[in-house]
Design an enzyme around this catalytic site. Structure first.
Site, PDB file in Angstrom:
ATOM      1  N   HIS A 168       0.838  -1.205   0.000  1.00  0.00           N
ATOM      2  CA  HIS A 168       0.000   0.000   0.000  1.00  0.00           C
ATOM      3  C   HIS A 168       0.864   1.243   0.000  1.00  0.00           C
ATOM      4  O   HIS A 168       1.970   1.248   0.521  1.00  0.00           O
ATOM      5  CB  HIS A 168      -0.950   0.015   1.204  1.00  0.00           C
ATOM      6  CG  HIS A 168      -0.263  -0.219   2.518  1.00  0.00           C
ATOM      7  ND1 HIS A 168       0.057  -1.491   2.958  1.00  0.00           N
ATOM      8  CD2 HIS A 168       0.184   0.635   3.460  1.00  0.00           C
ATOM      9  CE1 HIS A 168       0.657  -1.396   4.137  1.00  0.00           C
ATOM     10  NE2 HIS A 168       0.763  -0.122   4.462  1.00  0.00           N
ATOM     11  N   HIS A 177       0.764   5.052   1.330  1.00  0.00           N
ATOM     12  CA  HIS A 177       0.075   6.047   2.166  1.00  0.00           C
ATOM     13  C   HIS A 177       0.163   7.410   1.484  1.00  0.00           C
ATOM     14  O   HIS A 177       1.235   7.788   0.985  1.00  0.00           O
ATOM     15  CB  HIS A 177       0.781   6.219   3.512  1.00  0.00           C
ATOM     16  CG  HIS A 177       0.737   5.049   4.428  1.00  0.00           C
ATOM     17  ND1 HIS A 177      -0.155   4.951   5.464  1.00  0.00           N
ATOM     18  CD2 HIS A 177       1.496   3.926   4.492  1.00  0.00           C
ATOM     19  CE1 HIS A 177       0.062   3.829   6.133  1.00  0.00           C
ATOM     20  NE2 HIS A 177       1.055   3.178   5.562  1.00  0.00           N
TER      21      HIS A 177
END
Ligand code: 5GP
Ligand code: ZN
Length: 137
Positions: free
Chosen positions: A99, A101
C-alpha cells in the site's frame, strides 16, 4: 489472500470510505489517520512488497497516487503531504498487502520520522556503493 484485511476491503467484506476504484487499484481513507485525509492506495492483487509488483502495474501506481494527492489537496486545502510505502515489519509494515500512504501534512502537526544516523566504518560506503553498482550492471 483469505486473512488479508485489505483483500477483504477490496471484496467489500470490510467497509471503507472509498475514494477511487478501477480494474487494478482501490484507494480509501485510513482507519487510523495521522492527519485528516490520510488515505491508502492499494493494488487489487495481493502483493506484500513494492518489489513483488510487476513493473507494468507499478508504472500505473505513481501517477494514480499523484492524482489522488491532487484531489485530496483540492478537497482539504492542505498543500503538503507524505507519500509513504512500508516494506516489511522492521520498516513499519503492519498490513502485509502492498500500500501507498498519502498523508496530508501541516506545519507543527507533530508527525516526525526521528532519525539517529548510523555511522559507516572507514571504506564501508565505497565497498557498498561498488557492490550495488555491480549488481545494477
Ligand atoms: P502500514 O503500517 O502497514 O504501512 O500501514 C497500514 C495502515 O492500514 C495503517 O495506517 C492502518 O491504520 C490502516 N488500516 C489497518 N486496518 C485497516 C482497516 O480495516 N481499514 C482501513 N481503512 N485502514 C486500515
Ligand atoms: Zn491482500
Amino acid at each position: 489472500m483469505d486473512d488479508c484485511i485489505f483483500c477483504k476491503i477490496i471484496k467489500g467484506e470490510i467497509p471503507s470510505y472509498r475514494l477511487y476504484e478501477d480494474e487494478d487499484f482501490v484507494a480509501f481513507l485510513d482507519i487510523r489517520p495521522v492527519n485528516k485525509g490520510h488515505c491508502l492506495l492499494i493494488p487489487k492483487q495481493h502483493y506484500v512488497r513494492v518489489t513483488d509488483m510487476p513493473d507494468a502495474l507499478l508504472a500505473r501506481e505513481l501517477p494514480l497516487a499523484k492524482r489522488i494527492a491532487l484531489a485530496m489537496i483540492e478537497a482539504t486545502g492542505i498543500q503538503d503531504f507524505d507519500l509513504l510505502n512500508t516494506n516489511g515489519a522492521p520498516a513499519g509494515q503492519v498490513v502485509f498487502h502492498h500500500h501507498m500512504h498519502i498523508i496530508p501534512r501541516r506545519t507543527g502537526d507533530g508527525l516526525t520520522f526521528k532519525i539517529d544516523p548510523i555511522e559507516y566504518q572507514e571504506g564501508e560506503q565505497e565497498k557498498l556503493a561498488e557492490k550495488v553498482r555491480n549488481i545494477l550492471k
